[in-house]
Write a protein that holds these residues in place. Sequence first.
Motif, PDB file in Angstrom:
ATOM      1  N   SER A   1      -5.326   5.893  -5.974  1.00 16.30           N
ATOM      2  CA  SER A   1      -4.652   5.039  -5.376  1.00 16.30           C
ATOM      3  C   SER A   1      -3.228   5.259  -5.143  1.00 16.30           C
ATOM      4  O   SER A   1      -2.770   5.900  -6.127  1.00 16.30           O
ATOM      5  N   LEU A   2      -2.587   4.974  -4.223  1.00 16.07           N
ATOM      6  CA  LEU A   2      -1.165   5.135  -4.120  1.00 16.07           C
ATOM      7  C   LEU A   2      -0.462   4.120  -4.784  1.00 16.07           C
ATOM      8  O   LEU A   2      -0.881   2.879  -5.105  1.00 16.07           O
ATOM      9  N   THR A   3       0.753   4.586  -5.378  1.00 17.28           N
ATOM     10  CA  THR A   3       1.637   3.391  -5.880  1.00 17.28           C
ATOM     11  C   THR A   3       2.095   2.387  -5.020  1.00 17.28           C
ATOM     12  O   THR A   3       2.164   2.679  -3.862  1.00 17.28           O
ATOM     13  N   PRO A   4       2.369   1.223  -5.357  1.00 19.28           N
ATOM     14  CA  PRO A   4       2.944   0.234  -4.487  1.00 19.28           C
ATOM     15  C   PRO A   4       4.095   0.971  -3.700  1.00 19.28           C
ATOM     16  O   PRO A   4       4.108   0.462  -2.419  1.00 19.28           O
ATOM     17  N   ALA A   5       5.009   1.408  -4.179  1.00 18.26           N
ATOM     18  CA  ALA A   5       6.020   2.233  -3.543  1.00 18.26           C
ATOM     19  C   ALA A   5       5.665   3.047  -2.643  1.00 18.26           C
ATOM     20  O   ALA A   5       6.270   2.841  -1.452  1.00 18.26           O
ATOM     21  N   MET A   6       4.587   3.928  -2.735  1.00 15.85           N
ATOM     22  CA  MET A   6       4.252   4.853  -1.839  1.00 15.85           C
ATOM     23  C   MET A   6       3.679   4.071  -0.566  1.00 15.85           C
ATOM     24  O   MET A   6       3.513   4.578   0.489  1.00 15.85           O
ATOM     25  N   ARG A   7       2.746   3.023  -1.163  1.00 11.58           N
ATOM     26  CA  ARG A   7       2.278   2.238   0.036  1.00 11.58           C
ATOM     27  C   ARG A   7       2.929   1.719   0.837  1.00 11.58           C
ATOM     28  O   ARG A   7       2.774   1.597   2.093  1.00 11.58           O
ATOM     29  N   ALA A   8       4.242   1.174   0.234  1.00 14.23           N
ATOM     30  CA  ALA A   8       5.406   0.516   1.089  1.00 14.23           C
ATOM     31  C   ALA A   8       6.098   1.477   2.156  1.00 14.23           C
ATOM     32  O   ALA A   8       6.251   1.252   3.235  1.00 14.23           O
ATOM     33  N   ILE A   9       6.107   2.612   1.556  1.00  9.56           N
ATOM     34  CA  ILE A   9       6.647   3.793   2.482  1.00  9.56           C
ATOM     35  C   ILE A   9       6.021   4.120   3.443  1.00  9.56           C
ATOM     36  O   ILE A   9       6.281   4.376   4.685  1.00  9.56           O
ATOM     37  N   GLN A  10       4.681   4.316   3.225  1.00 10.48           N
ATOM     38  CA  GLN A  10       3.266   4.808   4.146  1.00 10.48           C
ATOM     39  C   GLN A  10       3.452   3.825   5.270  1.00 10.48           C
ATOM     40  O   GLN A  10       3.602   4.335   6.499  1.00 10.48           O
ATOM     41  N   SER A  11       3.456   2.412   5.057  1.00 11.44           N
ATOM     42  CA  SER A  11       3.611   1.387   5.917  1.00 11.44           C
ATOM     43  C   SER A  11       4.760   1.370   7.001  1.00 11.44           C
ATOM     44  O   SER A  11       4.705   1.379   7.949  1.00 11.44           O
ATOM     45  N   SER A  12       6.021   1.721   6.013  1.00 11.47           N
ATOM     46  CA  SER A  12       7.136   1.792   6.940  1.00 11.47           C
ATOM     47  C   SER A  12       7.211   2.786   8.104  1.00 11.47           C
ATOM     48  O   SER A  12       7.501   2.603   9.083  1.00 11.47           O
ATOM     49  N   ILE A  13       6.722   4.105   7.492  1.00 12.87           N
ATOM     50  CA  ILE A  13       6.746   5.343   8.451  1.00 12.87           C
ATOM     51  C   ILE A  13       5.792   5.006   9.650  1.00 12.87           C
ATOM     52  O   ILE A  13       6.051   5.402  10.609  1.00 12.87           O
ATOM     53  N   LEU A  14       4.445   4.373   9.241  1.00 17.70           N
ATOM     54  CA  LEU A  14       3.637   4.160  10.351  1.00 17.70           C
ATOM     55  C   LEU A  14       4.317   3.075  11.373  1.00 17.70           C
ATOM     56  O   LEU A  14       4.033   3.233  12.458  1.00 17.70           O
ATOM     57  N   ASP A  15       4.947   2.091  10.709  1.00 18.94           N
ATOM     58  CA  ASP A  15       5.798   1.283  11.604  1.00 18.94           C
ATOM     59  C   ASP A  15       6.474   1.763  12.602  1.00 18.94           C
ATOM     60  O   ASP A  15       6.788   1.592  13.816  1.00 18.94           O
ATOM     61  N   ILE A  16       7.463   2.866  12.170  1.00 21.26           N
ATOM     62  CA  ILE A  16       8.641   3.454  12.884  1.00 21.26           C
ATOM     63  C   ILE A  16       7.761   4.368  13.968  1.00 21.26           C
ATOM     64  O   ILE A  16       8.375   4.601  15.054  1.00 21.26           O
ATOM     65  N   MET A  17       6.540   5.051  13.592  1.00 22.57           N
ATOM     66  CA  MET A  17       5.919   6.043  14.397  1.00 22.57           C
ATOM     67  C   MET A  17       5.362   5.259  15.565  1.00 22.57           C
ATOM     68  O   MET A  17       5.360   5.631  16.834  1.00 22.57           O
ATOM     69  N   ASN A  18       5.010   4.042  15.273  1.00 25.43           N
ATOM     70  CA  ASN A  18       4.324   3.155  16.248  1.00 25.43           C
ATOM     71  C   ASN A  18       5.471   2.526  17.132  1.00 25.43           C
ATOM     72  O   ASN A  18       5.023   2.465  18.436  1.00 25.43           O
ATOM     73  N   ALA A  19       6.611   2.435  16.604  1.00 25.00           N
ATOM     74  CA  ALA A  19       7.764   1.999  17.496  1.00 25.00           C
ATOM     75  C   ALA A  19       8.256   3.327  18.514  1.00 25.00           C
ATOM     76  O   ALA A  19       8.469   2.983  19.639  1.00 25.00           O
ATOM     77  N   CYS A  20       8.340   4.471  17.892  1.00 23.71           N
ATOM     78  CA  CYS A  20       8.499   5.474  18.724  1.00 23.71           C
ATOM     79  C   CYS A  20       7.496   5.724  19.892  1.00 23.71           C
ATOM     80  O   CYS A  20       7.962   6.204  21.007  1.00 23.71           O
TER      81      CYS A  20
END
Length: 896
Positions: free
Chosen positions: A207-226
């Motif tokens: 399992s990813l740690t909560p911080a890692m999951r939050a970072i992954q979610s942020s990167i995916l959001d930014i990639m989606n926006a790009c």
Amino acid sequence: MAEPLLEFETEMFLNLFGCDGLVVVAEGLGIDRILLQFMRVYSEEGSLVLLLNTTTAEQEYFTERLRVEGVTHLPKTVTSDIQSAERSNVYLEGGVLFVTSRILVVDFLTERIPAHLISGILVYRAHKIIESCQEAFILRLFRQKNKTGFIKAFTDKATAFCSGFCQVERVMRNLFVKKLYLWPRFQASVNTTLDRHKPEVVELHVSLTPAMRAIQSSILDIMNACLKELKRYNPTLEAEDLSLENALLKTFDQTIRHYLDPLWHQLGAKTKALVQDLKVLRVLMVYLTQYDCVTFLNLLESLHSNQKIFGSNSGWLFLDSSTSMFVNARARVYRIPESKKKLKGGADAERKSSSVSAVKRELVLEKSPKWEALTEVLQEIEKENTNSQHEPGRVLICASDDRTCAQLQQYIRHGSDWLLNRLYTRTIGKRDPAAAAALELDSHKHVKGNSKKGVKGKEPAKKKNTKFTKCKKRPSLTLTQMVGKEETDAAVVMGSSGDEDELMERDESEEEQLKLDLSSDSYYGILKEPLTVLHPLKGLTDPHSLTRVLHEVEPSFVVLYDAEVSFVRQLEIYKANRPGKPLRVYFLIYGGSTEEQKYLTSLSKEKKAFEHLIREKATMVIPEEREGREDTNLDLARNLEPANSTTNTRKAGMSEQPKEPSRVIVDMREFRSELPSLLHRRGLDIEPVTLEVGDYILTPDTCVERKSVSDLIGSLQSGRLYTQCLSMTRYYRKPVLLIEFDPNKPFSLMARSNFRHEISSHDVSSKLTLLTLHFPQLRIIWCPSPHATADLFLDLKQGYSEPNAAAAQAVTAESDTLTESTGQYNPGPYDFLLKMPGVNAKNYRALIQHAHSLADLAKLSQDRLAEVLGNAKNAKLLYEFLHNVAAVPAPAQKTK
């Protein structure tokens, strides 16, 4: 002895042995084993077999395997080191030959290779055989001269046949084969064979740690926006390919460039920035799951600290998701107590600076969840080995790249606290002096504490092939380093291993470095009992180093720290070849992460590719003459008349006179390009010769220097093009500079907006302008593709006599006199004459006719010069230049 082939491999071999064809195998299913079997069969004096498209490392591996198996007539490599006279003898000795494409083309054209004696050709990486490539040219020449030899092609890249219209059919046409053999992983006989001897697989979904999951979610959001921005700016792009799922794969960059390259010079700065940012974001995503929290934060901070990157980003650094990502990334490494935060927010500048130095960060240093899972796995293996009656099973740990292997090696030896503290003090801690000083004490404590539970003091068990490499410390990565070093970091080889004491001394000094990069083609013993070996999966200098390690170490336990489809299949083959020996595979993967998604996407892409090929095979229409064994194959015909060509009906009963074949003299170095192949296809005879002046001689008067865009820019900057044009204009009446563009790139040297009104020494267009002014008789031809060049050459040759190879070869840059075809005059006085005022390209010939030397020219009166030149102004300029007094009179002294 050679390992026996598995049932499906035997079937694959017999199918291809019986009938020529293209075999497409799933990645990792051992296509090299099938190729090796063919090499065993043909490694004898009685046959001459050519093997195309292999690298030097692969050639060494195949030769080594055949030597181990006791094959006497080993394959030979034919390179430019072997003289042309000796090559004929090498061909006549027979066996399997690795020959570079350029040499093979030249030897076919000069008939140095006995084409009628060739038994056949084996083609590796067959998916790369497109119409204009050298290998396709070789196959066409071979089939024109030899109708009985075989052609057998191999590839394990099914996905390469999904792009383009009827790609597999076009490749088969270039290979001159009728049969297509498909061997996906889901094929019945493959399934049956591999399922009979399955390795024991333990899947660990970490399992990813909560911080890692939050970072992954942020990167995916930014990639989606790009991606949304990219689609908004470029609505013509394929929506299917621009999905978030595809953006995670490394091939996404190639897909984007494929669409945007033809109009790259027309794109705005915003689109270019978005493409670059998607690449950076994908690197961030890899770093998140691949490396530790300190390395990730260090990379992230470099995006903020680097002015160039910060200024050129498309805006994602200012999104809320970006802020969240930075906050979570810092929280994984350190936290600042609440009381200190209030102190840090003071208004006064002096107070602020003093408070910053007073703030001591509390280190969190979050451990990578996979590290803990790896520790549990190694403890379980150790326990099992202790309880086992047999000798302890060896362990192979496979990670993505050298850098990951280096971190795992240090983690296993010293523990996570030591490693993370060391990384922190050498990177982020350097920018925090108070923390750095305090951490010196902590690091000593951690080392003492971990030396008990760690396995420090064990010497590496394997000495052979072990190399220590050391990487220069780099506190922060720039954008180019991030993108360019995604797979492996540059390493400087420090030396090979000696005895074990020396290894230990060197090991202790190596541990002082920030990170240790292992040599990609060696393995590394971490523990002696049981023998534990670390090996990277990517960035290998030797593509078969993993196979070597599997056979030499023969591990009972394999830990897949990172997932790689081809290596998973390789392990299945390895287990099926050793049915009695146990093999347990531990599969570590982050559940619900992009890492898992990437693995599943690559599996899905290959499955879809094979399904596409199965459908193509079912509907494919193959002409009977495809193999070219008869003269009916139109692909082997040369100089085909177009269907709309008209015939002369006024010939009456006269029989048509046979035409002499048209000929082009081509420089040897030009056989790296695809143009000679296209010229030969259009019916021109190619005569390979080493030329000093020009690349192509079309007629006795026409010499062509071919330049690609990159070569043109380099030649203009170095001044080499000036020398080449000078030689061409001196020895040929019609010198031509051909600028050839890549058909997939824009047909333009620069964007229209970049053109300058003034001449600039740094500008390509300015340099070309100066070149044309200096050489007025030089003709510049612009061609959008090699196909257009081939058609143009045919037009330029019409109505002119054929060139002479001996005469072309005799022309050198040091020749004192011109060839007979260019008129009789000395180059020295001729060059001097052209530099005189009033003399230009239009009137210099008239001067040469009326004055046999520069002395005669000086005797002519101004009126006579005006009559010869046809222009009184030019005559006056030239006369004054010749007759003015050279000495300047001394200035008169002033009288007092």
